[in-house]
Design a protein around this motif. Structure first.
Motif, short mmCIF file in Angstrom:
data_model
loop_
_atom_site.label_atom_id
_atom_site.label_comp_id
_atom_site.label_asym_id
_atom_site.label_seq_id
_atom_site.Cartn_x
_atom_site.Cartn_y
_atom_site.Cartn_z
N ALA A 144 0.69 -1.33 -0.20
CA ALA A 144 0.01 -0.19 -0.11
C ALA A 144 0.86 0.93 0.26
O ALA A 144 1.70 1.41 0.85
N GLU A 146 1.15 5.56 0.31
CA GLU A 146 0.97 6.52 1.21
C GLU A 146 -0.46 7.00 0.66
O GLU A 146 -0.87 6.97 -0.61
N PRO A 147 -1.20 7.59 1.37
CA PRO A 147 -2.47 8.25 1.04
C PRO A 147 -2.54 9.23 0.06
O PRO A 147 -1.51 10.14 0.14
N GLU A 149 -1.24 8.67 -2.63
CA GLU A 149 -0.28 8.13 -3.77
C GLU A 149 -1.12 6.79 -4.48
O GLU A 149 -1.99 6.48 -4.12
N ASP A 160 -5.62 1.32 -9.16
CA ASP A 160 -6.24 1.98 -7.95
C ASP A 160 -7.53 1.88 -7.77
O ASP A 160 -8.16 1.56 -6.74
N ARG A 182 -1.95 0.88 6.66
CA ARG A 182 -1.61 1.36 5.29
C ARG A 182 -2.72 1.18 4.36
O ARG A 182 -2.86 2.16 3.67
N THR A 183 -3.26 0.29 4.24
CA THR A 183 -4.31 -0.29 3.52
C THR A 183 -5.41 0.75 3.84
O THR A 183 -6.04 1.14 3.11
N TRP A 186 -4.71 4.18 2.70
CA TRP A 186 -4.83 4.57 1.08
C TRP A 186 -6.25 4.40 0.83
O TRP A 186 -6.73 5.22 -0.24
N SER A 187 -6.86 3.43 1.22
CA SER A 187 -8.28 3.15 0.54
C SER A 187 -9.42 4.13 0.93
O SER A 187 -10.07 4.49 0.15
#
Length: 209
Positions: A144, A146-147, A149, A160, A182-183, A186-187
């Protein structure tokens, strides 16, 4: 263009988000489970969703539709030209459709869709899906970004969009993602994009949220 299918399907949601990211105007026409719909049946004889009608052209399957979008409106590109990046985007699309959705699907159907349809859900099947989802999320946690990205090539792509779409269903399930921070971050950033946000908010209202 008309896209048939309800957005609670991660495949329909993925298709509509891709259209939005590419600036393609489509009409979204939900379909109802088990109910006859001659217009939809003419476009999708096997009742597969999503289905697309563009004038006299029809096609089913989210990936096929998005490849059609990509060919008819190449920019902004969601499928890169560079060989390795293209291969990875195709992999993540396949991963989302056949591995992630296959694991999360029994949870969503039996705990969310079945009650909506006034059907008895199979909790054992849902628990098996939950167990199957854990290594899928472990894999994503190792990759994952970074948010804000992206998974491939530093740019937004079909990878994505395809991977993010099932996370809306996990949100509707109120599935705890804290084990995969992290997932989760990001999600959440992906689902906050305009291409997803309003659609997911409308879905949430179905559950009083």
């Amino acid at each position: 263009m008309i896209v048939y299918g309800g957005t609670l399907s991660p495949f329909v949601r993925k298709t509509l988000a891709a259209a939005a990211e590419k600036g393609i105007e489509v009409e979204s026409k939900p379909t109802r489970f088990g109910q006859p719909d001659p217009e939809f049946d003419a476009v999708s004889p096997f009742r597969k969703i999503p289905a697309l009608r563009d004038g006299d052209f029809t096609v089913c399957d989210s990936s096929a539709i998005i490849h059609y979008f990509e060919a008819t409106k190449p920019e902004p590109a969601l499928i890169p030209a560079e060989a390795r990046e293209r291969a990875m985007v195709i992999w993540f699309d396949e991963f989302a459709d056949t591995i992630m959705v296959a694991a999360a699907g029994p949870m969503f159907f039996n705990r969310v869709v079945a009650p909506l349809l006034k059907m008895q859900g199979d909790e054992e099947a849902a628990k098996k899906g939950e167990k199957a989802l854990e290594p899928v999320l472990d894999y994503l946690e190792s990759l994952a970004p970074e948010p804000g990205e992206f998974l491939v090539g530093g740019k937004l792509s079909l990878a994505d969009i395809a991977v993010a779409s099932p996370f809306a269903n996990l949100r509707h399930l109120q599935f705890d993602l804290s084990r995969w921070p992290r997932t989760m971050a990001w999600s959440e950033a992906m689902l906050a994009r305009p291409s997803f946000a309003a659609m997911v908010a409308r879905e949430s209202k179905m559950f009083g949220r």
